[in-house]
Design a protein around this motif. Structure first.
Motif, PDB file in Angstrom:
ATOM      1  N   THR A  24      12.568 -15.633   0.476  1.00 37.92           N
ATOM      2  CA  THR A  24      12.675 -15.897  -1.078  1.00 37.92           C
ATOM      3  C   THR A  24      14.149 -15.826  -1.591  1.00 37.92           C
ATOM      4  O   THR A  24      14.558 -16.836  -2.162  1.00 37.92           O
ATOM      5  CB  THR A  24      11.776 -14.792  -2.061  1.00 37.92           C
ATOM      6  N   THR A  59      21.882 -26.878   2.891  1.00 35.90           N
ATOM      7  CA  THR A  59      21.213 -25.504   2.876  1.00 35.90           C
ATOM      8  C   THR A  59      21.793 -24.499   3.751  1.00 35.90           C
ATOM      9  O   THR A  59      21.408 -24.321   4.928  1.00 35.90           O
ATOM     10  CB  THR A  59      19.803 -25.735   3.358  1.00 35.90           C
ATOM     11  N   ASN A  76      16.976 -16.523   0.478  1.00 33.91           N
ATOM     12  CA  ASN A  76      17.496 -17.836   0.998  1.00 33.91           C
ATOM     13  C   ASN A  76      17.264 -18.874   0.382  1.00 33.91           C
ATOM     14  O   ASN A  76      17.995 -19.664  -0.029  1.00 33.91           O
ATOM     15  CB  ASN A  76      17.410 -17.741   2.553  1.00 33.91           C
ATOM     16  N   PHE A  77      15.925 -19.069   0.061  1.00 31.34           N
ATOM     17  CA  PHE A  77      15.517 -20.151  -0.906  1.00 31.34           C
ATOM     18  C   PHE A  77      16.085 -20.283  -2.320  1.00 31.34           C
ATOM     19  O   PHE A  77      16.469 -21.364  -2.632  1.00 31.34           O
ATOM     20  CB  PHE A  77      13.996 -20.114  -0.997  1.00 31.34           C
ATOM     21  N   LEU A  78      16.245 -19.179  -2.735  1.00 31.34           N
ATOM     22  CA  LEU A  78      16.778 -19.192  -4.199  1.00 31.34           C
ATOM     23  C   LEU A  78      18.102 -19.497  -4.078  1.00 31.34           C
ATOM     24  O   LEU A  78      18.652 -20.105  -4.806  1.00 31.34           O
ATOM     25  CB  LEU A  78      16.346 -17.913  -4.833  1.00 31.34           C
ATOM     26  N   ASN A  98      19.945 -21.143  -1.664  1.00 23.72           N
ATOM     27  CA  ASN A  98      20.046 -22.433  -1.322  1.00 23.72           C
ATOM     28  C   ASN A  98      19.729 -23.483  -2.458  1.00 23.72           C
ATOM     29  O   ASN A  98      20.352 -24.334  -2.729  1.00 23.72           O
ATOM     30  CB  ASN A  98      18.897 -22.862  -0.073  1.00 23.72           C
ATOM     31  N   LEU A  99      18.682 -23.061  -3.275  1.00 18.64           N
ATOM     32  CA  LEU A  99      18.396 -23.960  -4.661  1.00 18.64           C
ATOM     33  C   LEU A  99      19.683 -24.021  -5.633  1.00 18.64           C
ATOM     34  O   LEU A  99      19.800 -25.099  -6.068  1.00 18.64           O
ATOM     35  CB  LEU A  99      17.209 -23.406  -5.290  1.00 18.64           C
ATOM     36  N   GLY A 149      13.296 -18.449   6.930  1.00 17.05           N
ATOM     37  CA  GLY A 149      12.446 -18.367   5.674  1.00 17.05           C
ATOM     38  C   GLY A 149      12.711 -17.052   4.893  1.00 17.05           C
ATOM     39  O   GLY A 149      13.607 -16.255   5.339  1.00 17.05           O
ATOM     40  N   SER A 198      18.016 -24.249  11.611  1.00 22.80           N
ATOM     41  CA  SER A 198      17.376 -24.432  10.241  1.00 22.80           C
ATOM     42  C   SER A 198      17.496 -22.875   9.702  1.00 22.80           C
ATOM     43  O   SER A 198      17.300 -22.008  10.456  1.00 22.80           O
ATOM     44  CB  SER A 198      15.974 -24.872  10.532  1.00 22.80           C
ATOM     45  N   PRO A 199      17.586 -23.017   8.318  1.00 29.19           N
ATOM     46  CA  PRO A 199      17.380 -21.786   7.594  1.00 29.19           C
ATOM     47  C   PRO A 199      16.092 -20.997   7.962  1.00 29.19           C
ATOM     48  O   PRO A 199      14.891 -21.313   8.098  1.00 29.19           O
ATOM     49  CB  PRO A 199      17.480 -21.955   6.188  1.00 29.19           C
TER      50      PRO A 199
END
Length: 122
Positions: free
Chosen positions: A65, A115, A67-69, A71-72, A63, A60-61
């Protein structure tokens, strides 16, 4: 010979090799655009998994910010359609006993294609 090796050979010959090459071409295309280098790296990651998925795991990725952005952004551009296609193929393959191991590999690829940023292949 191990079962993973034989399964990877069957996977490669039945379309995994071609799909892996398509992912590498997509990675080259994104990398040429300079600003798409991060996306190109993820295409190479998915292409590598497509070439021999048996015996590998998608972690899993991690955490963060960034990576989150990313992936989004990825999900909005290509991730969601790719994941839906992979899940559909996986469900079709799981309708037969012989296809279950191959369907599971499509589910693994769907997870990575949804992701990829921060995910690792082990």
């Amino acid at each position: 010979m191990s079962m993973c090796f034989i399964s990877n050979i069957i996977w490669f010959l039945s379309g995994g090799g071609v799909m892996g090459l398509f992912w590498y071409f997509a990675g080259i295309f994104w990398t040429i655009t300079i600003i798409g280098i991060p996306l190109g790296k993820q295409c190479f990651k998915i292409g590598t998994l497509y070439l021999s998925p048996f015996g590998k795991y998608v972690l899993s990725p991690v955490g963060g910010t960034g990576n989150f952005l990313l992936n989004l952004f990825w999900i909005c551009i290509t991730g969601l359609p790719l994941a839906i296609i992979e899940i559909t193929i996986g469900m079709i393959l799981c309708c037969t006993t012989v296809g279950i191991p191959f369907g599971k590999q499509h589910f693994k690829i769907a997870r990575l294609s949804l992701t990829p940023f921060g995910s690792t292949i082990a």
